[in-house]
Design a protein around this motif. Sequence first.
Motif, PDB file in Angstrom:
ATOM      1  N   CYS A   1       0.839  -1.189   0.000  1.00 31.14           N
ATOM      2  CA  CYS A   1       0.000   0.000   0.000  1.00 31.14           C
ATOM      3  C   CYS A   1       0.878   1.244   0.000  1.00 31.14           C
ATOM      4  CB  CYS A   1      -0.909  -0.016   1.227  1.00 31.14           C
ATOM      5  SG  CYS A   1      -1.937   1.447   1.399  1.00 31.14           S
ATOM      6  N   GLU A   2       0.588   2.157  -0.913  1.00 32.17           N
ATOM      7  CA  GLU A   2       1.357   3.399  -0.999  1.00 32.17           C
ATOM      8  C   GLU A   2       1.012   4.366   0.129  1.00 32.17           C
ATOM      9  OE1 GLU A   2       0.444   4.867  -4.883  1.00 32.17           O
ATOM     10  OE2 GLU A   2       1.569   3.281  -5.888  1.00 32.17           O
ATOM     11  N   VAL A   3      -0.121   4.139   0.795  1.00 32.90           N
ATOM     12  CA  VAL A   3      -0.557   5.028   1.870  1.00 32.90           C
ATOM     13  C   VAL A   3       0.051   4.632   3.204  1.00 32.90           C
ATOM     14  CG1 VAL A   3      -2.571   5.942   3.098  1.00 32.90           C
ATOM     15  CG2 VAL A   3      -2.723   5.492   0.641  1.00 32.90           C
TER      16      VAL A   3
ATOM     17  N   SER B   1      -5.246  -8.237  -5.766  1.00 27.51           N
ATOM     18  CA  SER B   1      -6.671  -8.045  -5.463  1.00 27.51           C
ATOM     19  C   SER B   1      -6.878  -7.708  -3.989  1.00 27.51           C
ATOM     20  CB  SER B   1      -7.482  -9.289  -5.847  1.00 27.51           C
ATOM     21  OG  SER B   1      -7.018 -10.417  -5.141  1.00 27.51           O
ATOM     22  N   SER B   2      -6.069  -8.278  -3.116  1.00 29.21           N
ATOM     23  CA  SER B   2      -6.159  -7.963  -1.686  1.00 29.21           C
ATOM     24  C   SER B   2      -5.729  -6.521  -1.423  1.00 29.21           C
ATOM     25  CB  SER B   2      -5.283  -8.910  -0.871  1.00 29.21           C
ATOM     26  OG  SER B   2      -5.718 -10.233  -1.028  1.00 29.21           O
ATOM     27  N   LEU B   3      -4.719  -6.071  -2.132  1.00 30.78           N
ATOM     28  CA  LEU B   3      -4.281  -4.681  -2.008  1.00 30.78           C
ATOM     29  C   LEU B   3      -5.386  -3.736  -2.476  1.00 30.78           C
ATOM     30  CD1 LEU B   3      -2.220  -2.393  -1.566  1.00 30.78           C
ATOM     31  CD2 LEU B   3      -1.344  -2.894  -3.869  1.00 30.78           C
ATOM     32  N   ASN B   4      -6.028  -4.066  -3.589  1.00 32.41           N
ATOM     33  CA  ASN B   4      -7.116  -3.225  -4.102  1.00 32.41           C
ATOM     34  C   ASN B   4      -8.266  -3.132  -3.105  1.00 32.41           C
ATOM     35  OD1 ASN B   4      -5.693  -2.709  -6.423  1.00 32.41           O
ATOM     36  ND2 ASN B   4      -6.682  -4.318  -7.599  1.00 32.41           N
TER      37      ASN B   4
ATOM     38  N   HIS C   1      -7.905  -3.451   0.115  1.00 28.33           N
ATOM     39  CA  HIS C   1      -7.349  -2.686   1.227  1.00 28.33           C
ATOM     40  C   HIS C   1      -7.466  -1.185   0.986  1.00 28.33           C
ATOM     41  CE1 HIS C   1      -4.558  -1.315   4.325  1.00 28.33           C
ATOM     42  NE2 HIS C   1      -3.922  -0.640   3.369  1.00 28.33           N
ATOM     43  N   TYR C   2      -7.251  -0.753  -0.250  1.00 24.93           N
ATOM     44  CA  TYR C   2      -7.331   0.682  -0.567  1.00 24.93           C
ATOM     45  C   TYR C   2      -8.685   1.279  -0.193  1.00 24.93           C
ATOM     46  CZ  TYR C   2      -2.857   1.247  -2.943  1.00 24.93           C
ATOM     47  OH  TYR C   2      -1.513   1.347  -3.220  1.00 24.93           O
ATOM     48  N   LEU C   3      -9.728   0.468  -0.190  1.00 28.96           N
ATOM     49  CA  LEU C   3     -11.060   0.964   0.171  1.00 28.96           C
ATOM     50  C   LEU C   3     -11.102   1.471   1.606  1.00 28.96           C
ATOM     51  CD1 LEU C   3     -13.281  -1.753  -1.542  1.00 28.96           C
ATOM     52  CD2 LEU C   3     -12.808   0.564  -2.351  1.00 28.96           C
ATOM     53  N   ILE C   4     -10.216   0.965   2.455  1.00 31.71           N
ATOM     54  CA  ILE C   4     -10.121   1.451   3.834  1.00 31.71           C
ATOM     55  C   ILE C   4      -9.711   2.924   3.827  1.00 31.71           C
ATOM     56  CG2 ILE C   4      -8.777   1.280   5.981  1.00 31.71           C
ATOM     57  CD1 ILE C   4      -8.550  -1.758   5.374  1.00 31.71           C
ATOM     58  N   HIS C   5      -8.754   3.251   2.987  1.00 33.02           N
ATOM     59  CA  HIS C   5      -8.239   4.623   2.931  1.00 33.02           C
ATOM     60  C   HIS C   5      -9.191   5.578   2.217  1.00 33.02           C
ATOM     61  CE1 HIS C   5      -4.502   3.285   4.657  1.00 33.02           C
ATOM     62  NE2 HIS C   5      -4.304   2.424   3.668  1.00 33.02           N
ATOM     63  N   THR C   6      -9.864   5.091   1.183  1.00 33.79           N
ATOM     64  CA  THR C   6     -10.760   5.959   0.410  1.00 33.79           C
ATOM     65  C   THR C   6     -12.141   6.072   1.048  1.00 33.79           C
ATOM     66  OG1 THR C   6     -11.591   4.164  -0.983  1.00 33.79           O
ATOM     67  CG2 THR C   6      -9.606   5.350  -1.752  1.00 33.79           C
ATOM     68  N   LYS C   7     -12.430   5.184   2.003  1.00 30.00           N
ATOM     69  CA  LYS C   7     -13.743   5.129   2.662  1.00 30.00           C
ATOM     70  C   LYS C   7     -14.867   4.799   1.669  1.00 30.00           C
ATOM     71  CE  LYS C   7     -12.292   6.973   6.728  1.00 30.00           C
ATOM     72  NZ  LYS C   7     -10.977   6.481   6.891  1.00 30.00           N
ATOM     73  N   GLU C   8     -14.490   4.286   0.506  1.00 33.32           N
ATOM     74  CA  GLU C   8     -15.461   3.934  -0.525  1.00 33.32           C
ATOM     75  C   GLU C   8     -16.217   2.675  -0.115  1.00 33.32           C
ATOM     76  OE1 GLU C   8     -15.410   2.772  -5.261  1.00 33.32           O
ATOM     77  OE2 GLU C   8     -13.575   3.421  -4.294  1.00 33.32           O
ATOM     78  N   LYS C   9     -17.530   2.683  -0.330  1.00 35.77           N
ATOM     79  CA  LYS C   9     -18.375   1.533  -0.026  1.00 35.77           C
ATOM     80  C   LYS C   9     -19.298   1.285  -1.223  1.00 35.77           C
ATOM     81  CE  LYS C   9     -18.231   2.028   4.960  1.00 35.77           C
ATOM     82  NZ  LYS C   9     -18.996   2.075   6.200  1.00 35.77           N
ATOM     83  N   PRO C  10     -18.767   0.587  -2.232  1.00 40.47           N
ATOM     84  CA  PRO C  10     -19.517   0.430  -3.476  1.00 40.47           C
ATOM     85  C   PRO C  10     -20.613  -0.637  -3.477  1.00 40.47           C
ATOM     86  CG  PRO C  10     -17.387  -0.612  -3.669  1.00 40.47           C
ATOM     87  CD  PRO C  10     -17.423   0.052  -2.315  1.00 40.47           C
ATOM     88  N   HIS C  11     -20.715  -1.436  -2.420  1.00 47.30           N
ATOM     89  CA  HIS C  11     -21.685  -2.533  -2.382  1.00 47.30           C
ATOM     90  C   HIS C  11     -22.826  -2.188  -1.428  1.00 47.30           C
ATOM     91  CE1 HIS C  11     -18.714  -4.793  -4.598  1.00 47.30           C
ATOM     92  NE2 HIS C  11     -17.824  -4.422  -3.694  1.00 47.30           N
ATOM     93  N   TYR C  12     -24.049  -2.087  -1.982  1.00 54.42           N
ATOM     94  CA  TYR C  12     -25.218  -1.666  -1.205  1.00 54.42           C
ATOM     95  C   TYR C  12     -26.223  -2.796  -1.036  1.00 54.42           C
ATOM     96  CZ  TYR C  12     -23.622   3.103  -1.911  1.00 54.42           C
ATOM     97  OH  TYR C  12     -22.879   4.248  -1.908  1.00 54.42           O
TER      98      TYR C  12
END
Length: 164
Positions: free
Chosen positions: A100-102, A111-114, A116-127
Motif C-alpha cells: 500500500c502506498e498510503v 486483489s487484496s491490495l485493491n 485494502h485501498y477501500l479502507i483509505h478511500t472510505k469507498e463503499k460500493p456494495h449496497y
Amino acid sequence: MNQHYLTHTKEKLHSSEVRGKAFSKRNSVNRHHFIHTKEKPHSCEVCGKAFSQRNNLNLRYLTHAKEKPHSFEVCGKVFSRKSSLNLHYLIHSKEKPHSCEVCGKAFSRKSSLNLHYLIHTKEKPHYCEVCGKAFSRKDNLNVHYRKHRKEKPQSGEALVKRFQ
C-alpha cells in the motif's frame, strides 16, 4: 498477421467510446467497454454466474469439471487452474510483493491490495437492496444478506417506514 504487427509498432487504431482510451486490438476495446458498463454477456450454463470476458467463462467451466491437474508438492493441495496454483504458492512463500502506498501494508495478492485501498478511500460500493446499508467489500454484503434471510417477512408498510 496485421494485428500481431500492431503489437510491435505500438500503433493504437481502436479507441473506446467510454473514455477515449486507445488500443491496438478491437477486442481490447470491447473488454475495456465491459469494465466500465459492468455488462457481463457470458454466463455459465452450469451455475449461471456471468462474466464480462469469454476466457473467464471458460476458466469457470474448469471449476465445474472437477478435474484438478495442478498440485502443490508442499501441502498436496490440487487446483483446476495453473494460475490458482501460482497464487497458492504465495501463501507458503510468505512473499508479499504488493504494498500500500498510503500505509505500507503488504499483500501477497494484488486483489487484496485493491480491497485494502477501500479502507483509505472510505469507498463503499456494495449496497444492500433491502435496507440500503453500504459495504466496502462484497463478501461483507453477502454475510449481511444472510441476516435479512433470518428476519421474519415484513409487510409492505413496514418496509416503507424502514426507508423513510
